[in-house]
Design an enzyme around this catalytic site. Structure first.
Site, PDB file in Angstrom:
ATOM      1  CG  MET A 188       7.489  35.248   4.645  1.00 21.03           C
ATOM      2  SD  MET A 188       8.413  36.730   4.985  1.00 21.03           S
ATOM      3  CE  MET A 188       9.165  36.328   6.560  1.00 21.03           C
ATOM      4  CD  GLU A 212       5.761  18.544  11.437  1.00 21.51           C
ATOM      5  OE1 GLU A 212       4.552  18.610  11.699  1.00 21.51           O
ATOM      6  OE2 GLU A 212       6.193  17.938  10.435  1.00 21.51           O
ATOM      7  CG  HIS A 259       5.877  27.035   7.682  1.00 21.96           C
ATOM      8  ND1 HIS A 259       7.213  26.980   8.003  1.00 21.96           N
ATOM      9  CD2 HIS A 259       5.571  28.357   7.619  1.00 21.96           C
ATOM     10  CE1 HIS A 259       7.688  28.196   8.124  1.00 21.96           C
ATOM     11  NE2 HIS A 259       6.714  29.057   7.896  1.00 21.96           N
ATOM     12  CG  ASP A 275       3.888  35.235  13.223  1.00 21.99           C
ATOM     13  OD1 ASP A 275       4.869  35.946  13.451  1.00 21.99           O
ATOM     14  OD2 ASP A 275       3.978  34.076  12.773  1.00 21.99           O
ATOM     15  NE  ARG A 287      13.361  36.626  11.305  1.00 20.88           N
ATOM     16  CZ  ARG A 287      12.187  37.065  10.834  1.00 20.88           C
ATOM     17  NH1 ARG A 287      11.067  36.580  11.307  1.00 20.88           N
ATOM     18  NH2 ARG A 287      12.159  37.981   9.888  1.00 20.88           N
TER      19      ARG A 287
HETATM   20  P1  AMP Z   1       6.243  32.672   8.113  1.00 15.68           P
HETATM   21  O1  AMP Z   1       6.734  31.766   7.011  1.00 15.68           O
HETATM   22  O2  AMP Z   1       7.150  32.731   9.282  1.00 15.68           O
HETATM   23  O3  AMP Z   1       5.796  34.010   7.594  1.00 15.68           O
HETATM   24  O4  AMP Z   1       4.924  31.979   8.679  1.00 15.68           O
HETATM   25  C1  AMP Z   1       3.888  31.568   7.837  1.00 15.68           C
HETATM   26  C2  AMP Z   1       2.709  31.155   8.678  1.00 15.68           C
HETATM   27  O5  AMP Z   1       3.115  30.093   9.540  1.00 15.68           O
HETATM   28  C3  AMP Z   1       2.198  32.278   9.600  1.00 15.68           C
HETATM   29  O6  AMP Z   1       0.778  32.223   9.647  1.00 15.68           O
HETATM   30  C4  AMP Z   1       2.818  31.921  10.922  1.00 15.68           C
HETATM   31  O7  AMP Z   1       2.093  32.402  12.031  1.00 15.68           O
HETATM   32  C5  AMP Z   1       2.781  30.410  10.869  1.00 15.68           C
HETATM   33  N1  AMP Z   1       3.747  29.829  11.805  1.00 15.68           N
HETATM   34  C6  AMP Z   1       5.046  30.163  11.967  1.00 15.68           C
HETATM   35  N2  AMP Z   1       5.592  29.446  12.972  1.00 15.68           N
HETATM   36  C7  AMP Z   1       4.611  28.634  13.454  1.00 15.68           C
HETATM   37  C8  AMP Z   1       4.539  27.658  14.503  1.00 15.68           C
HETATM   38  N3  AMP Z   1       5.588  27.369  15.251  1.00 15.68           N
HETATM   39  N4  AMP Z   1       3.362  27.045  14.716  1.00 15.68           N
HETATM   40  C9  AMP Z   1       2.256  27.335  13.956  1.00 15.68           C
HETATM   41  N5  AMP Z   1       2.266  28.239  12.949  1.00 15.68           N
HETATM   42  C10 AMP Z   1       3.424  28.888  12.710  1.00 15.68           C
END
Ligand code: AMP
Length: 291
Positions: free
Chosen positions: A30, A35, A37, A150, A187
């Site tokens: 999203m 780091e 991502h 997640d 967030r």
């Molecule tokens: P999001 O943009 O929050 O929907 O996350 C996109 C992807 O990045 C999802 O697969 C998340 O699980 C992963 N992600 C988010 N935060 C982290 C993190 N701190 N370490 C590793 N992967 C993450």
């Protein structure tokens, strides 16, 4: 790096890559990259010839009253970071492109979606399952990389892939943390400096239960109460749940058994920010438990 904004162009691009015998990896996100991502993009780079990162703030996975409107966005910055991490294509479709007028299909994964995040965020996993399926169909990947951050989402995606026969390998990459243990999250920018400091308690709660398991504790409620006690050290924190479950099924037995992998899960709100974190730990045999 190429920016693609329509599903049609994305599918054409993916088809060309496949015809040329190139292996495609996708990293669904999203945006507002950190780091965490970027570690997924780098992992994808190792796994495939073509790396596609998707960037779409998906409204249907936000429950009513959640932070969809104020979710942080910065396409320019994200493009630069993705490119530097080895991404070939950033797929960033508009809302209308993903859900055009008259859109009427959703995907529901039953069972695994009903507890923890699913219980606290009505409709969340239906939104996740639907958008992930749509992104898979747009990007036609051989492999998709998700974050352990997640954990429940990774199980939902695995179930979706199994049930709908997507020929896609799911890779789960470890959670990237700040030096003080806080799991990176888009967030985290919502947190005031004071809240930011207090938010580290989630990690401490997980560590405490992790150590107990390593020392031989197998009773689920002892683990849960230990995490709750740690979280209560910060009175400003409002706990949604602290849980220990079998990692792949999310079943919650009274006692875990040797060799099982346990997932420790916490979700809490601090001010207006909701944070989640988790940790995996294998139950040692009696002989291997450390003192
Ligand atoms: P999001 O943009 O929050 O929907 O996350 C996109 C992807 O990045 C999802 O697969 C998340 O699980 C992963 N992600 C988010 N935060 C982290 C993190 N701190 N370490 C590793 N992967 C993450």
């Amino acid at each position: 790096m190429e920016l693609i904004v329509t599903v049609h162009q994305m599918q054409q691009y993916a088809e060309q890559q496949r015809c040329a015998g190139r292996r495609i990896a996708v990293v669904p996100t999203m945006g507002y990259f950190h780091e965490g991502h970027l570690s997924l993009i780098r992992r994808a780079r190792q796994l495939a010839d073509t790396v596609i990162t998707t960037l779409f703030v998906n409204p249907t996975q936000f429950a009513p009253g959640e932070d969809y409107q104020r979710y942080p966005r910065d396409l320019e910055r994200d493009s630069q970071l993705a490119e530097r991490s080895g991404c070939d294509v950033l797929f960033a479709p508009s809302l209308d492109e993903v859900y055009p007028q008259g859109y009427a299909t959703t995907i529901t994964v039953h069972g695994i979606t009903e507890k923890f995040e699913g219980a606290f965020r009505p409709g969340h996993f239906q939104g996740v399952a639907t958008i992930v399926a749509k992104l898979f169909l747009a990007t036609k990947p051989h492999v998709a990389v998700f974050g352990q951050k997640d954990w429940q989402q990774t199980l939902v995606v695995r179930q979706l892939v199994r049930d709908l026969n997507f020929a896609i390998e799911i890779v789960v990459a470890p959670t990237v943390r700040e030096p003080d243990g806080l799991a990176m999250s888009s967030r985290n920018v919502y947190l005031s400096p004071g809240e930011r400091q207090k938010a580290t308690v989630l990690y401490r709660a997980l560590q405490r239960a992790h150590c107990l398991v390593k020392q031989g504790e197998r009773r689920r409620l002892v683990l849960v109460h230990a995490m709750e006690a740690e979280l209560r050290q910060v009175p400003e924190l409002s706990i949604d749940y602290a849980a220990a479950a079998e990692a792949m099924t999310l079943e919650e037995p009274e006692e875990f058994t040797a060799g099982q992998t346990v997932v420790l899960l916490v979700a809490a709100r601090i001010g207006a920010t909701r944070l989640i974190d988790n940790d995996l730990v294998q139950v040692p045999s009696s002989e291997d438990a450390c003192a």
